[in-house]
Scaffold this motif. Structure first.
Motif, PDB file in Angstrom:
ATOM      1  N   MET A  79       0.848  -1.191   0.000  1.00  0.00           N
ATOM      2  CA  MET A  79       0.000   0.000   0.000  1.00  0.00           C
ATOM      3  C   MET A  79       0.881   1.239   0.000  1.00  0.00           C
ATOM      4  O   MET A  79       1.960   1.231   0.574  1.00  0.00           O
ATOM      5  CB  MET A  79      -0.869   0.024   1.253  1.00  0.00           C
ATOM      6  N   ASN A  80       0.358   2.277  -0.588  1.00  0.00           N
ATOM      7  CA  ASN A  80       1.172   3.480  -0.629  1.00  0.00           C
ATOM      8  C   ASN A  80       1.140   4.227   0.704  1.00  0.00           C
ATOM      9  O   ASN A  80       0.359   3.915   1.598  1.00  0.00           O
ATOM     10  CB  ASN A  80       0.768   4.385  -1.800  1.00  0.00           C
ATOM     11  N   ARG A  81       2.013   5.204   0.800  1.00  0.00           N
ATOM     12  CA  ARG A  81       2.177   5.953   2.043  1.00  0.00           C
ATOM     13  C   ARG A  81       0.904   6.649   2.492  1.00  0.00           C
ATOM     14  O   ARG A  81       0.604   6.720   3.685  1.00  0.00           O
ATOM     15  CB  ARG A  81       3.294   6.978   1.849  1.00  0.00           C
ATOM     16  N   PHE A  82       0.136   7.154   1.551  1.00  0.00           N
ATOM     17  CA  PHE A  82      -1.110   7.843   1.880  1.00  0.00           C
ATOM     18  C   PHE A  82      -2.084   6.896   2.584  1.00  0.00           C
ATOM     19  O   PHE A  82      -2.676   7.232   3.600  1.00  0.00           O
ATOM     20  CB  PHE A  82      -1.750   8.443   0.624  1.00  0.00           C
ATOM     21  N   ILE A  83      -2.242   5.699   2.037  1.00  0.00           N
ATOM     22  CA  ILE A  83      -3.165   4.717   2.615  1.00  0.00           C
ATOM     23  C   ILE A  83      -2.692   4.293   4.003  1.00  0.00           C
ATOM     24  O   ILE A  83      -3.491   4.194   4.933  1.00  0.00           O
ATOM     25  CB  ILE A  83      -3.320   3.486   1.690  1.00  0.00           C
ATOM     26  N   LEU A  84      -1.383   4.061   4.149  1.00  0.00           N
ATOM     27  CA  LEU A  84      -0.844   3.679   5.458  1.00  0.00           C
ATOM     28  C   LEU A  84      -1.067   4.785   6.485  1.00  0.00           C
ATOM     29  O   LEU A  84      -1.455   4.510   7.625  1.00  0.00           O
ATOM     30  CB  LEU A  84       0.643   3.339   5.342  1.00  0.00           C
ATOM     31  N   ALA A  85      -0.841   6.024   6.086  1.00  0.00           N
ATOM     32  CA  ALA A  85      -1.050   7.151   6.995  1.00  0.00           C
ATOM     33  C   ALA A  85      -2.524   7.299   7.366  1.00  0.00           C
ATOM     34  O   ALA A  85      -2.858   7.545   8.532  1.00  0.00           O
ATOM     35  CB  ALA A  85      -0.526   8.437   6.361  1.00  0.00           C
ATOM     36  N   LEU A  86      -3.393   7.141   6.398  1.00  0.00           N
ATOM     37  CA  LEU A  86      -4.826   7.222   6.652  1.00  0.00           C
ATOM     38  C   LEU A  86      -5.269   6.110   7.608  1.00  0.00           C
ATOM     39  O   LEU A  86      -6.019   6.353   8.556  1.00  0.00           O
ATOM     40  CB  LEU A  86      -5.597   7.132   5.337  1.00  0.00           C
ATOM     41  N   PHE A  87      -4.776   4.912   7.366  1.00  0.00           N
ATOM     42  CA  PHE A  87      -5.105   3.763   8.209  1.00  0.00           C
ATOM     43  C   PHE A  87      -4.629   3.995   9.646  1.00  0.00           C
ATOM     44  O   PHE A  87      -5.349   3.709  10.602  1.00  0.00           O
ATOM     45  CB  PHE A  87      -4.450   2.509   7.612  1.00  0.00           C
ATOM     46  N   ALA A  88      -3.418   4.533   9.799  1.00  0.00           N
ATOM     47  CA  ALA A  88      -2.872   4.825  11.132  1.00  0.00           C
ATOM     48  C   ALA A  88      -3.724   5.878  11.834  1.00  0.00           C
ATOM     49  O   ALA A  88      -4.022   5.750  13.033  1.00  0.00           O
ATOM     50  CB  ALA A  88      -1.423   5.289  11.019  1.00  0.00           C
ATOM     51  N   GLY A  89      -4.127   6.909  11.103  1.00  0.00           N
ATOM     52  CA  GLY A  89      -4.958   7.953  11.694  1.00  0.00           C
ATOM     53  C   GLY A  89      -6.321   7.444  12.133  1.00  0.00           C
ATOM     54  O   GLY A  89      -6.832   7.829  13.188  1.00  0.00           O
ATOM     55  N   ILE A  90      -6.896   6.561  11.335  1.00  0.00           N
ATOM     56  CA  ILE A  90      -8.191   5.974  11.701  1.00  0.00           C
ATOM     57  C   ILE A  90      -8.046   5.121  12.955  1.00  0.00           C
ATOM     58  O   ILE A  90      -8.866   5.204  13.876  1.00  0.00           O
ATOM     59  CB  ILE A  90      -8.778   5.163  10.526  1.00  0.00           C
ATOM     60  N   GLY A  91      -6.996   4.316  13.012  1.00  0.00           N
ATOM     61  CA  GLY A  91      -6.765   3.480  14.200  1.00  0.00           C
ATOM     62  C   GLY A  91      -6.561   4.322  15.448  1.00  0.00           C
ATOM     63  O   GLY A  91      -7.143   4.038  16.505  1.00  0.00           O
ATOM     64  N   ALA A  92      -5.743   5.360  15.337  1.00  0.00           N
ATOM     65  CA  ALA A  92      -5.503   6.241  16.484  1.00  0.00           C
ATOM     66  C   ALA A  92      -6.804   6.908  16.921  1.00  0.00           C
ATOM     67  O   ALA A  92      -7.099   6.994  18.120  1.00  0.00           O
ATOM     68  CB  ALA A  92      -4.453   7.287  16.128  1.00  0.00           C
ATOM     69  N   SER A  93      -7.598   7.359  15.950  1.00  0.00           N
ATOM     70  CA  SER A  93      -8.888   7.980  16.277  1.00  0.00           C
ATOM     71  C   SER A  93      -9.807   7.006  16.994  1.00  0.00           C
ATOM     72  O   SER A  93     -10.497   7.381  17.953  1.00  0.00           O
ATOM     73  CB  SER A  93      -9.576   8.472  14.997  1.00  0.00           C
ATOM     74  N   MET A  94      -9.822   5.771  16.515  1.00  0.00           N
ATOM     75  CA  MET A  94     -10.684   4.765  17.153  1.00  0.00           C
ATOM     76  C   MET A  94     -10.270   4.507  18.600  1.00  0.00           C
ATOM     77  O   MET A  94     -11.117   4.463  19.503  1.00  0.00           O
ATOM     78  CB  MET A  94     -10.659   3.471  16.342  1.00  0.00           C
ATOM     79  N   ALA A  95      -8.978   4.315  18.842  1.00  0.00           N
ATOM     80  CA  ALA A  95      -8.503   4.018  20.198  1.00  0.00           C
ATOM     81  C   ALA A  95      -8.735   5.190  21.144  1.00  0.00           C
ATOM     82  O   ALA A  95      -9.287   5.011  22.235  1.00  0.00           O
ATOM     83  CB  ALA A  95      -7.023   3.640  20.162  1.00  0.00           C
ATOM     84  N   ILE A  96      -8.320   6.372  20.734  1.00  0.00           N
ATOM     85  CA  ILE A  96      -8.495   7.543  21.595  1.00  0.00           C
ATOM     86  C   ILE A  96      -9.978   7.882  21.732  1.00  0.00           C
ATOM     87  O   ILE A  96     -10.445   8.260  22.813  1.00  0.00           O
ATOM     88  CB  ILE A  96      -7.683   8.745  21.068  1.00  0.00           C
ATOM     89  N   GLY A  97     -10.741   7.719  20.666  1.00  0.00           N
ATOM     90  CA  GLY A  97     -12.186   7.955  20.740  1.00  0.00           C
ATOM     91  C   GLY A  97     -12.864   7.013  21.705  1.00  0.00           C
ATOM     92  O   GLY A  97     -13.713   7.433  22.501  1.00  0.00           O
ATOM     93  N   LEU A  98     -12.496   5.748  21.655  1.00  0.00           N
ATOM     94  CA  LEU A  98     -13.069   4.763  22.580  1.00  0.00           C
ATOM     95  C   LEU A  98     -12.776   5.152  24.026  1.00  0.00           C
ATOM     96  O   LEU A  98     -13.672   5.145  24.879  1.00  0.00           O
ATOM     97  CB  LEU A  98     -12.519   3.368  22.269  1.00  0.00           C
ATOM     98  N   LEU A  99     -11.525   5.500  24.300  1.00  0.00           N
ATOM     99  CA  LEU A  99     -11.170   5.911  25.662  1.00  0.00           C
ATOM    100  C   LEU A  99     -11.853   7.220  26.046  1.00  0.00           C
ATOM    101  O   LEU A  99     -12.350   7.360  27.168  1.00  0.00           O
ATOM    102  CB  LEU A  99      -9.655   6.052  25.795  1.00  0.00           C
ATOM    103  N   SER A 100     -11.905   8.162  25.119  1.00  0.00           N
ATOM    104  CA  SER A 100     -12.499   9.462  25.403  1.00  0.00           C
ATOM    105  C   SER A 100     -14.000   9.369  25.671  1.00  0.00           C
ATOM    106  O   SER A 100     -14.509   9.951  26.628  1.00  0.00           O
ATOM    107  CB  SER A 100     -12.232  10.410  24.232  1.00  0.00           C
ATOM    108  N   TYR A 101     -14.703   8.647  24.804  1.00  0.00           N
ATOM    109  CA  TYR A 101     -16.144   8.489  25.023  1.00  0.00           C
ATOM    110  C   TYR A 101     -16.440   7.691  26.284  1.00  0.00           C
ATOM    111  O   TYR A 101     -17.379   8.008  27.010  1.00  0.00           O
ATOM    112  CB  TYR A 101     -16.819   7.850  23.800  1.00  0.00           C
ATOM    113  N   SER A 102     -15.646   6.677  26.556  1.00  0.00           N
ATOM    114  CA  SER A 102     -15.820   5.899  27.789  1.00  0.00           C
ATOM    115  C   SER A 102     -15.550   6.772  29.005  1.00  0.00           C
ATOM    116  O   SER A 102     -16.251   6.690  30.011  1.00  0.00           O
ATOM    117  CB  SER A 102     -14.893   4.687  27.798  1.00  0.00           C
TER     118      SER A 102
END
Length: 148
Positions: free
Chosen positions: A1-24
Motif C-alpha cells: 500500500m502506498n504511504r497515503f493509505i498507510l497514513a490514513l489507516f494509522a490515523g483511523i486506528g488512532a482515532s478509534m482508540a483515543i475515541g473509545l477511551l475518550s467516550y468511555s
C-alpha cells in the motif's frame, strides 16, 4: 500500500482508540480513562507498529512501570523540582533495564506528580488505557493484513 493509505489507516486506528477511551471517559464519572501521553502512544502503535517501542510489552509495561514510579514519588516522597527530575530519570532507567522502553511513558511521572494522582491511577487510566490501545492496534494490524 502506498504511504497515503498507510497514513490514513494509522490515523483511523488512532482515532478509534483515543475515541473509545475518550467516550468511555465521558460516560463514566467514576474513572479517568484518558491521559495525554496516550496521544504519543497512538503515534507509535498505529504509525510505527513494527517498532520495538510500539510492541504490547513496551506499551503496557512501559506505561505501568513509569506510572508506578510517579505515584510512588507523589504518594510517599513528595513533589519538588528535584523529585520530578529523579522520578523521570528512574523511569527512563527502569524501562531500559526491563526492556520495556516506550518514550511516551516518560511523561507519566511528570503528569502524575504534577497532578497529585493516587494509586488508583495505575489501573485507570494507565493499565486500562494502555491495554485498550494495544488491542485496537492489534485489531487494526489484522485488518490491514487482510486488506493488503
Amino acid at each position: 500500500m502506498n504511504r497515503f493509505i498507510l497514513a490514513l489507516f494509522a490515523g483511523i486506528g488512532a482515532s478509534m482508540a483515543i475515541g473509545l477511551l475518550s467516550y468511555s471517559d465521558a460516560a463514566t464519572s467514576s474513572a479517568v480513562l484518558l491521559m495525554a501521553p496516550f496521544g504519543a502512544t497512538a503515534v507509535l502503535v498505529f504509525g510505527l507498529p513494527e517498532s520495538s517501542l510500539a510492541q504490547p510489552k513496551n506499551v503496557i509495561f512501559g506505561h505501568f512501570i513509569t506510572a508506578f514510579i510517579g505515584v510512588f514519588f507523589s504518594e510517599l516522597i513528595g513533589v519538588t523540582p528535584l523529585t520530578l527530575a529523579i522520578a523521570t530519570g528512574l523511569s527512563v532507567s527502569a524501562m531500559l533495564l526491563t526492556k520495556t522502553t516506550h518514550p511516551p511513558a516518560g511523561a507519566n511521572p511528570l503528569l502524575i506528580m504534577l497532578t497529585a494522582q493516587s494509586w488508583v491511577f495505575l489501573l485507570t487510566p494507565v493499565l486500562f488505557g494502555a491495554v485498550v490501545i494495544v488491542l485496537v492496534g492489534k485489531s487494526m494490524q489484522k485488518l490491514h493484513r487482510r486488506l493488503a
